[in-house]
Scaffold this active site. Structure first.
Site, short mmCIF file in Angstrom:
data_model
loop_
_atom_site.label_atom_id
_atom_site.label_comp_id
_atom_site.label_asym_id
_atom_site.label_seq_id
_atom_site.Cartn_x
_atom_site.Cartn_y
_atom_site.Cartn_z
N HIS A 131 0.84 -1.20 0.00
CA HIS A 131 0.00 0.00 0.00
C HIS A 131 0.88 1.24 0.00
O HIS A 131 1.74 1.41 0.85
CB HIS A 131 -0.94 -0.02 1.20
N ALA A 132 0.60 2.13 -0.96
CA ALA A 132 1.52 3.23 -1.26
C ALA A 132 1.74 4.19 -0.09
O ALA A 132 2.86 4.62 0.16
CB ALA A 132 0.99 3.99 -2.48
N ARG A 133 0.67 4.53 0.62
CA ARG A 133 0.79 5.60 1.63
C ARG A 133 1.35 5.12 2.96
O ARG A 133 1.58 5.92 3.86
CB ARG A 133 -0.58 6.22 1.85
N GLU A 134 1.58 3.82 3.10
CA GLU A 134 2.04 3.27 4.37
C GLU A 134 3.57 3.34 4.43
O GLU A 134 4.27 2.33 4.38
CB GLU A 134 1.49 1.84 4.54
N ARG A 149 -3.36 4.84 -2.08
CA ARG A 149 -3.20 3.49 -1.52
C ARG A 149 -2.92 2.45 -2.61
O ARG A 149 -2.11 1.55 -2.43
CB ARG A 149 -4.50 3.13 -0.78
N ASN A 204 -3.66 -5.49 -2.35
CA ASN A 204 -3.89 -6.52 -1.34
C ASN A 204 -5.32 -7.07 -1.39
O ASN A 204 -5.83 -7.62 -0.42
CB ASN A 204 -3.57 -6.00 0.07
N HIS A 223 2.67 -3.71 6.65
CA HIS A 223 1.70 -2.65 6.39
C HIS A 223 1.69 -1.69 7.58
O HIS A 223 2.40 -1.87 8.55
CB HIS A 223 0.29 -3.25 6.26
N SER A 224 0.85 -0.66 7.49
CA SER A 224 0.55 0.16 8.64
C SER A 224 -0.87 0.71 8.42
O SER A 224 -1.36 0.68 7.29
CB SER A 224 1.54 1.32 8.79
N TYR A 225 -1.61 1.23 9.38
CA TYR A 225 -1.24 1.30 10.76
C TYR A 225 -2.27 0.54 11.57
O TYR A 225 -3.33 0.23 11.03
CB TYR A 225 -1.22 2.79 11.22
O1 0X9 Z 1 -6.69 -4.31 4.44
C1 0X9 Z 1 -5.53 -4.67 4.25
O2 0X9 Z 1 -5.08 -4.98 3.16
C2 0X9 Z 1 -4.56 -4.70 5.44
N1 0X9 Z 1 -4.76 -3.53 6.26
S1 0X9 Z 1 -4.33 -2.05 5.69
O3 0X9 Z 1 -4.83 -1.06 6.63
N2 0X9 Z 1 -2.76 -1.94 5.70
O4 0X9 Z 1 -4.82 -1.89 4.36
C3 0X9 Z 1 -4.80 -5.94 6.26
C4 0X9 Z 1 -4.54 -7.21 5.51
C5 0X9 Z 1 -4.90 -8.45 6.27
N3 0X9 Z 1 -4.87 -9.62 5.43
C6 0X9 Z 1 -5.81 -9.87 4.48
N4 0X9 Z 1 -6.89 -9.15 4.37
N5 0X9 Z 1 -5.62 -10.91 3.72
ZN ZN Z 2 -1.73 -1.85 3.99
#
Ligand code: 0X9
Ligand code: ZN
Ligand code: ZN
Length: 438
Positions: A197-200, A255, A272, A325-327
């Site tokens: 994710h770009a902004r993290e 993102r 993701n 990732h964050s946060y």
């Molecule tokens: O939503 C996501 O992709 C992740 N959180 S974020 O805030 N960094 O975007 C969590 C990913 C957890 N794993 C999966 N959903 N497979």
């Molecule tokens: Zn993320």
């Protein structure tokens, strides 16, 4: 708010172009080409709500449908549930209305960030920034990270090598760094990626930190020495290279990837949500304008393909998959695309517990842990679930600092402590893996 600002911006420049003479026009065009106009966030506020009843959840959803809100956490409105924090950003023109509605509702809320533009400007200290050299305690842009990769690998060629695993939609290279004592034999490996994710921004910063730490403590730290003697690490410092570049040039809050979507004015796929793991069945959107757009098909994104191909190619040797990732301060493991528990749930749960205990031992930073679906939210198409279903039974997503005070705009002063503590968690997991090879 992204959409809104972009539309405003383009209307303004069309107007300018019409009223200017040819020479000015040429000047303007070249200036725009040289440095894209950054999206501004003046007067935008970030709010936090904690809906404690079903009515409150309805209220939040209603708010999101009357006002254009940028959700920061969770990342889509259908993931808002009772008793979970909802962090969102509201454009300057809607701040008063939002506050009025919140007051009327009687819901408790906090203002996390008073002015997003001010916060963005404070986050990176441009005065002390030099174009050529990287820093482990600052955020580095894409060019700086790529230069760092080349230089660091050259300087530590006994332990490091790198290769390009593919290119992005916009043609940028995606690199993997291999870390390990060269034995001439194939070794088991741990794969870690950052910057999906770009902004993290703290995520790529951690991958850089990790490489530096591994190289500089090899020979003195017994755990690292043993790890690099018996295993290899594959580290991808930035997967979403286009998105990351875009957060530096144009929109700090981006993102997704930057691919163009046929038939839509919106760009980008959530990298993701694009993996072949219950793809687009839950916690993902088929709307290209959504922050959690799953893409037109599985692995539609070149960046996802590049990493998936690399992992498939090294499937026999990769024993653990780690993605940063964050946060939120969480250690997550599969599954997120279903509530089913994985066969080695108890083992992963213990491992996560140990990892976050080790992390907390340094500065007391508290993490939560558990399967993604129940710990953060159900969301299909994630890399961790995909890697697990490829047979990599140690698969973790780390959500680094913080819990929302700064969110994606974690100050540079927190890079060092965040990386130091995260290092302990990663070492804990890696040490377990090296002692439980399969
Ligand atoms: O939503 C996501 O992709 C992740 N959180 S974020 O805030 N960094 O975007 C969590 C990913 C957890 N794993 C999966 N959903 N497979
Ligand atoms: Zn993320
Ligand atoms: Zn916004």
């Amino acid at each position: 708010m992204g959409q809104l600002h972009q539309i405003k911006g383009s209307v303004r420049s069309v107007f300018k172009v019409r009223t200017m003479k040819i020479l000015c026009l040429l000047g303007l065009v070249s200036a725009v080409l040289a440095s894209p106009v950054s999206q501004r966030f003046d007067g935008e506020k970030v709010f936090r709500l904690k809906p404690t009843t079903d009515q409150a959840v309805w209220f939040v959803k209603g708010l999101a449908s009357t006002i254009k809100v940028d959700l920061w956490r969770p990342d889509s409105i259908d993931q808002v549930v009772v008793n979970s924090d909802v962090d969102f950003c509201v454009g300057a023109q809607d701040v008063q209305k939002t506050q009025d509605l919140l007051e009327m509702s009687g819901l408790e809320y906090e203002v996390l960030i008073e002015d997003l533009q001010t916060m963005i400007e404070q986050q990176i200290d441009n005065k002390e920034r030099s174009v050529t050299s990287h820093s482990y305690v600052k955020y580095n842009d894409m060019e700086t990270i790529n230069a760092w990769i080349a230089r660091t690998v050259a300087r530590h060629s006994n332990l490091l090598s790198h290769s390009e695993i593919g290119t992005s939609y916009e043609g940028r290279p995606i690199y993997v760094i291999k870390i390990g004592k060269k034995t001439g034999q194939s070794k088991p490996a741990i794969f870690m990626d950052c910057g999906i994710h770009a902004r993290e921004w703290i995520s790529p910063a951690f991958c850089q930190w990790f490489v530096k730490e591994a190289v500089s403590t090899y020979g003195s730290d017994p755990i690292i020495t043993n790890l690099l003697d018996t295993m290899d690490f594959f580290v991808v410092p930035v997967i979403n290279v286009d998105g990351y570049s875009f957060t530096w040039s144009t929109n700090r809050m981006w993102r997704k990837t930057r691919s163009k979507i046929r038939g839509s004015k919106c760009r980008g796929v959530d990298p993701n949500r694009n993996w072949d793991a219950g793809w687009c069945t839950i916690g993902a959107s088929s709307n290209p304008c959504s922050e959690t757009y799953c893409g037109p098909r599985v692995e539609s994104e070149k960046e996802v393909q590049a990493v998936a191909n690399f992992i498939r190619h090294h499937k026999g040797s990769i024993k653990a998959y780690l993605t940063m990732h964050s946060y939120s301060q969480m250690c997550l493991f599969p599954y997120s695309y279903t509530y089913d528990l994985v066969p080695n749930h108890a083992e992963l749960n213990n491992l996560a517990k140990g990892a976050i205990r080790s992390l907390a031992s340094l500065y007391g930073t508290q993490y939560t842990y558990g399967p993604g679906a129940t710990t953060i939210y159900p969301a299909a198409g994630g890399s961790d679930d995909w890697a697990y279903d490829q047979g990599i039974k140690y698969s973790f997503t780390f959500e680094l600092r913080d819990t929302g005070r700064y969110g994606f705009l974690l100050p540079e002063s927190q890079i060092k402590p965040t990386c130091e503590e995260t290092m302990l968690a990663i070492k804990y997991v890696a040490d377990y893996v090296v002692n439980n090879l399969y």
